[in-house]
Design an enzyme around this catalytic site. Structure first.
Site, PDB file in Angstrom:
ATOM      1  N   ARG A  47      30.420  39.608  20.579  1.00 14.29           N
ATOM      2  CA  ARG A  47      29.445  39.139  21.568  1.00 14.29           C
ATOM      3  C   ARG A  47      28.266  40.107  21.660  1.00 14.29           C
ATOM      4  NH1 ARG A  47      30.234  40.844  26.289  1.00 14.29           N
ATOM      5  NH2 ARG A  47      32.421  40.255  26.535  1.00 14.29           N
ATOM      6  N   TYR A  99       8.706  20.699  27.937  1.00 16.78           N
ATOM      7  CA  TYR A  99      10.017  20.136  27.596  1.00 16.78           C
ATOM      8  C   TYR A  99      10.837  19.931  28.871  1.00 16.78           C
ATOM      9  CZ  TYR A  99      14.699  19.739  25.675  1.00 16.78           C
ATOM     10  OH  TYR A  99      15.959  19.303  25.384  1.00 16.78           O
ATOM     11  N   ASP A 171       6.606  28.671  24.262  1.00 17.41           N
ATOM     12  CA  ASP A 171       7.662  27.921  23.573  1.00 17.41           C
ATOM     13  C   ASP A 171       7.021  27.339  22.312  1.00 17.41           C
ATOM     14  OD1 ASP A 171       9.464  26.042  22.611  1.00 17.41           O
ATOM     15  OD2 ASP A 171      10.044  25.294  24.583  1.00 17.41           O
ATOM     16  N   LYS A 195      15.724  23.034  16.070  1.00 21.19           N
ATOM     17  CA  LYS A 195      14.716  22.112  15.547  1.00 21.19           C
ATOM     18  C   LYS A 195      14.269  22.553  14.143  1.00 21.19           C
ATOM     19  CE  LYS A 195      15.470  20.409  19.586  1.00 21.19           C
ATOM     20  NZ  LYS A 195      14.624  20.595  20.764  1.00 21.19           N
TER      21      LYS A 195
HETATM   22  C1  LIG Z   1      14.770  21.052  22.015  1.00 21.58           C
HETATM   23  C2  LIG Z   1      13.777  21.873  22.738  1.00 21.58           C
HETATM   24  C3  LIG Z   1      14.187  22.847  23.661  1.00 21.58           C
HETATM   25  C4  LIG Z   1      15.648  23.050  24.019  1.00 21.58           C
HETATM   26  O1  LIG Z   1      16.388  23.542  22.954  1.00 21.58           O
HETATM   27  P1  LIG Z   1      17.981  23.291  22.782  1.00 21.58           P
HETATM   28  O2  LIG Z   1      18.280  24.016  21.533  1.00 21.58           O
HETATM   29  O3  LIG Z   1      18.187  21.814  22.715  1.00 21.58           O
HETATM   30  O4  LIG Z   1      18.640  23.887  23.979  1.00 21.58           O
HETATM   31  C5  LIG Z   1      13.219  23.615  24.268  1.00 21.58           C
HETATM   32  N1  LIG Z   1      11.904  23.435  23.996  1.00 21.58           N
HETATM   33  C6  LIG Z   1      11.482  22.490  23.127  1.00 21.58           C
HETATM   34  C7  LIG Z   1      10.030  22.348  22.882  1.00 21.58           C
HETATM   35  C8  LIG Z   1      12.397  21.680  22.476  1.00 21.58           C
HETATM   36  O5  LIG Z   1      11.960  20.746  21.627  1.00 21.58           O
END
Ligand SMILES: *Cc1c(COP(=O)(O)O)cnc(C)c1O
Length: 374
Positions: A47, A99, A171, A195
């Site tokens: 961890r 998001y 982000d 993603k």
């Molecule tokens: C999918 C996404 C998230 C969240 O990510 P997870 O891996 O699903 O927790 C945050 N910001 C954006 C822009 C996203 O597309």
């Protein structure tokens, strides 16, 4: 070195024990000590740190020209570590186009905890200024935004944040490699590695990246090590493997999305195309300045409203009807269904994640799905 080289070599070494060219997967949760009770390696307990996570973090940091990358079990766990590193009573500014998972965290978890926030359109500097409070500590930027592809001027917002003693978080999930928020003045960049970075729709992960460490970054690191929302070694291994092809994948995603956006902008059944690469996009000039390509995500609004959107969805053969983005396969979704009451955009909207199939096949699929809808 250039991104293509770092994407393959950063964080990587030939395994000294076996000569394995690709990094072995280390599943052990615990690491041994020698006769003198000293740890044999830099690792003690999985961890806190493990070889696969460390390699992934090194590569992610290198690609951002940064020293610190902190990997989490999901993008939302990474977002949570950032928000948790604020203090109760602090205030942040965030766009209603962020998001929706982050907005869910603020509303359902952090409001109770005493975090205050104001929703402001981050494409409008006057609105951001009007939202500033004496206790504003953070401005949360997401650009291109989800699902309308609105573009925020990172440099301008970061400068404003710094002028009031706040930090700017970006982000960058939709724009890895093609947008460098730290170079534009952001203090932290965060990704859902689920993603584009994972890129194959088969892993969950998140990361927070900072150029250097400081007290705030140290707290985020503590949330990883003792908060415990860590990615598994296998997910780190997959993400590291995927990073090697990220530069080429991004190039192809962007190229294909541009072709499809052009197809939509000439189609009589399509009312609006939201893609920052089109000259008709309201922030096209800004996107051109702060991005080296325009991304693989776009959305369209159908002239025939929600019924036309749902009919188009039903007729598509090559596009998979599913949420998420950034994988090799093209996905399409009726975003208003996913976001429910959080949706602040038209129910005639379809969000499209353009994959790596031949773009002519993708265009042909939409051409047949839209036929007769004008
Ligand atoms: C999918 C996404 C998230 C969240 O990510 P997870 O891996 O699903 O927790 C945050 N910001 C954006 C822009 C996203 O597309």
């Amino acid at each position: 070195m250039h991104s293509e080289t770092l994407a393959i070599h950063a964080g990587h070494a030939i395994d000294p024990h076996t000569g394995a060219v690709m990094m072995p997967l280390v599943l052990s949760t615990t690491f041994a000590r020698n006769e003198d009770n000293q740890l044999i390696s830099q690792f003690a307990y999985s961890r806190s740190d493990n070889p696969n996570r460390k390699a992934l973090e090194e590569r992610l940091a290198a690609l951002e020209n940064a020293q610190v990358a902190i990997a989490f079990s999901s993008g939302l766990a990474a977002a949570m570590a950032i928000l948790h590193s604020l203090a109760p009573g602090d205030h942040l500014i965030i766009s209603p186009n962020t998001y929706f998972g982050v907005r869910l965290q603020l509303e359902n978890l952090y409001q109770r905890w005493g975090l205050q926030y104001t929703l402001a359109d981050l494409t409008n500097l006057e609105q951001i200024k009007a939202a500033v409070q004496p206790n504003t500590r953070l401005i949360w930027v997401e650009t291109p935004s989800n699902p309308l592809c609105k573009i925020t001027d990172i440099e301008q917002v970061a400068a404003l944040a710094h002028s009031i003693g706040a930090i700017c978080v970006c982000d960058n999930t939709w724009a890895p490699l093609i947008q460098k928020p730290l170079d534009l003045g952001a203090d932290l960049v965060m990704y859902s590695t689920t993603k584009y970075i994972g890129g194959h729709s088969d892993l969950l992960g998140g990361v927070v990246i900072a150029r250097t460490s400081n007290e705030f970054v140290e707290r985020i690191s503590l949330f990883q090590k003792i908060g415990g929302a860590v990615p598994s070694p296998f997910e780190c291994w997959l993400a590291l493997r995927s990073l090697a092809t990220l530069p080429q994948r991004m190039q192809a995603h962007c190229h294909h999305a541009m072709l499809i956006a052009e197809f939509f902008s000439n189609h009589p059944a399509v009312e609006k195309v939201h893609y920052p690469g089109l000259p008709s996009h309201p922030e096209h000039a800004l996107a051109k300045r702060q991005m080296s390509a325009f991304g693989g995500m776009l959305s369209i609004e159908l002239k025939g409203g929600k019924p036309a959107a749902l009919q188009t969805l039903a007729r598509l053969k090559l596009f998979t009807r599913a949420t998420s983005l950034g994988g090799v396969e093209s996905l399409v979704e009726h975003r208003a269904t996913v976001e429910g009451t959080y949706a602040n955009f038209s129910d005639a909207l379809l969000r499209i994640s353009v994959g790596l199939e031949n773009p002519l096949d993708l265009i042909e699929d939409f051409a047949q799905a839209l036929e007769g809808l004008a």
